[in-house]
Design a protein around this motif. Structure first.
Motif, PDB file in Angstrom:
ATOM      1  N   GLU A   1     -32.179  31.158 -11.844  1.00  0.00           N
ATOM      2  CA  GLU A   1     -31.636  30.036 -12.610  1.00  0.00           C
ATOM      3  C   GLU A   1     -32.223  28.709 -12.137  1.00  0.00           C
ATOM      4  N   TYR A   2     -32.380  28.582 -10.839  1.00  0.00           N
ATOM      5  CA  TYR A   2     -32.933  27.354 -10.273  1.00  0.00           C
ATOM      6  C   TYR A   2     -34.372  27.139 -10.730  1.00  0.00           C
ATOM      7  N   MET A   3     -35.184  28.181 -10.649  1.00  0.00           N
ATOM      8  CA  MET A   3     -36.588  28.071 -11.066  1.00  0.00           C
ATOM      9  C   MET A   3     -36.701  27.840 -12.572  1.00  0.00           C
ATOM     10  N   ARG A   4     -35.853  28.496 -13.337  1.00  0.00           N
ATOM     11  CA  ARG A   4     -35.911  28.356 -14.787  1.00  0.00           C
ATOM     12  C   ARG A   4     -35.538  26.934 -15.217  1.00  0.00           C
ATOM     13  N   GLY A   5     -34.557  26.336 -14.538  1.00  0.00           N
ATOM     14  CA  GLY A   5     -34.174  24.968 -14.876  1.00  0.00           C
ATOM     15  C   GLY A   5     -35.287  23.971 -14.613  1.00  0.00           C
ATOM     16  N   LEU A   6     -35.985  24.138 -13.488  1.00  0.00           N
ATOM     17  CA  LEU A   6     -37.095  23.236 -13.187  1.00  0.00           C
ATOM     18  C   LEU A   6     -38.274  23.458 -14.137  1.00  0.00           C
ATOM     19  N   THR A   7     -38.600  24.718 -14.387  1.00  0.00           N
ATOM     20  CA  THR A   7     -39.747  25.019 -15.240  1.00  0.00           C
ATOM     21  C   THR A   7     -39.555  24.496 -16.650  1.00  0.00           C
ATOM     22  N   SER A   8     -38.329  24.597 -17.180  1.00  0.00           N
ATOM     23  CA  SER A   8     -38.087  24.106 -18.541  1.00  0.00           C
ATOM     24  C   SER A   8     -38.307  22.597 -18.628  1.00  0.00           C
ATOM     25  N   ARG A   9     -37.957  21.872 -17.591  1.00  0.00           N
ATOM     26  CA  ARG A   9     -38.183  20.421 -17.589  1.00  0.00           C
ATOM     27  C   ARG A   9     -39.661  20.087 -17.429  1.00  0.00           C
ATOM     28  N   PHE A  10     -40.356  20.888 -16.641  1.00  0.00           N
ATOM     29  CA  PHE A  10     -41.813  20.696 -16.553  1.00  0.00           C
ATOM     30  C   PHE A  10     -42.467  20.888 -17.926  1.00  0.00           C
ATOM     31  N   ASP A  11     -42.014  21.914 -18.641  1.00  0.00           N
ATOM     32  CA  ASP A  11     -42.587  22.189 -19.961  1.00  0.00           C
ATOM     33  C   ASP A  11     -42.288  21.061 -20.946  1.00  0.00           C
TER      34      ASP A  11
END
Length: 376
Positions: free
Chosen positions: A143-153
């Protein structure tokens, strides 16, 4: 001769696109949502309905000065409504309010793009602020990685992509102290690791932390037992001070009444070694011995103690054991006795019963002041 309206090809049926497996659009996953939806519509050759490459044909046509409804428009409109319905179904409840005034699927697509993909300065600053304060907290590593990656995208979609080094810094800064070892490994490398490699290391660390915090399936119980003892009192017959300390009748009766109101046997069972019950009431006791008496349990029951010791001088006095009955294997120890024909027996520690052959009285085993009933 057929008119243009009559020559329209209606053999191709309308397509109802199934978007059940598309993730719901939220305020943080627009990029992945748009990629998934556009790829699905492109597979059905319907992407033109949302990106504008297949605009609506004229609503009417005029043939020989006669205006009629354009069948092509009717077919386009019906297909567009199916795509429109599918798009609405992929939006979360909070996002659906943004497209309530739209009429076509293209309008829905433009409205969402203007909201989440417009490179405005305020939108970019908002995403950067979210990244700055984003931390793991109670979230899992995925969940932590997915939250950051979505903002990067989203920043990439807005034309402000982050460098790889900056992404790594955001991943490290939001981790708690338990992941310090992984952080030190990443910072100590000369070449920056990939996001996939960091994700793998964090997942492995998370698994170790969960394993160390999981309690044992069968923890060893902690038991505290208290043992008390009393000093032995072996006094000679001529010791008048101890003889005078014998309980007086009223004192003996009060002690007896206190014993009657006690909680019963609280020692250790000789069969199962569990504290709190006697062998007679042990659940592992054979059935024929557990039903010795049909009467309910009473706080006070007859009690017989048997003491066997080495030979000692006859002048030594033995402390009263507190038993209501005494046992002996020698009939000569009983001054008065008679045969016993009852059904009772003496229950011993292993659960078996000893037969009673005689009953009577004997001054050698009882209290010299108050002889008690003895059994042989």
């Amino acid at each position: 001769m057929a008119t243009p309206a009559e020559r329209i090809d209606d053999t191709q049926p309308l397509l109802n696109v199934n978007m059940v497996n598309v993730n719901k659009l939220t305020s943080t996953n627009y990029m992945t949502w748009s990629l998934q939806v556009h790829a699905l519509l492109d597979g059905y050759d319907l992407a033109g309905y949302v990106d504008g490459s297949k605009p609506a044909p004229p609503e009417t046509i005029t043939v020989d000065n006669e205006t009629t409804i354009n069948p092509e428009f009717t077919k386009w409109r019906r297909q567009d409504r199916l795509v429109y319905s599918g798009l609405i179904g992929t939006l979360s409840h909070t996002i659906q309010t943004l497209v309530t005034n739209t009429k076509t699927s293209q309008e829905v697509w433009k409205s969402l793009t203007a909201t989440y993909a417009t490179p405005s300065r305020g939108h970019i600053q908002q995403l950067l602020l979210q990244l700055k304060h984003y931390n793991k907290g109670d979230k899992t590593i995925d969940e932590y990685m997915r939250g950051l990656t979505s903002r990067f995208d989203q920043l990439t979609l807005l034309g402000k992509p982050l460098d790889h080094e900056d992404k790594i810094e955001y991943f490290i800064d939001g981790l708690p102290e338990e992941y310090k070892s992984v952080t030190e490994q990443v910072e100590g490398r000369d070449i920056s690791p990939s996001i996939v490699e960091i994700h793998e290391k964090l997942i492995n660390k998370e698994a170790k932390l969960l394993a160390s915090s999981t309690p044992s399936a069968n923890p060893i119980p902690m038991i505290a037992n208290m043992a008390t003892s009393r000093p032995k009192q072996h006094q000679q017959r001529g010791n008048n001070s101890n003889w005078n300390n014998k309980p007086r009748p009223n004192q003996f009766n009060s002690q007896k009444q206190e014993y009657k109101t006690s909680k019963g046997y609280q020692g250790r069972c000789q069969i199962c070694s569990v504290f709190g019950h006697s062998a007679r009431r042990c659940p592992q006791m054979p059935q024929q011995f557990t039903n010795v008496s049909s009467s309910p349990f009473r706080p006070w029951q007859p009690r017989a103690n048997l003491a066997v010791s080495a030979q000692h001088p006859s002048t030594v006095w033995l402390m009263d054991s507190g038993a209501t009955h005494h046992l002996t294997s020698d009939l000569q120890n009983m001054s008065l006795h008679q045969p016993y024909h009852g059904d009772d027996s003496v229950l011993i520690g292993d659960g078996s019963g000893l037969p009673i052959t005689h009953t009577g009285e004997g001054s050698q085993l009882g209290d010299p002041v108050n002889p008690r009933q003895d059994q042989g």
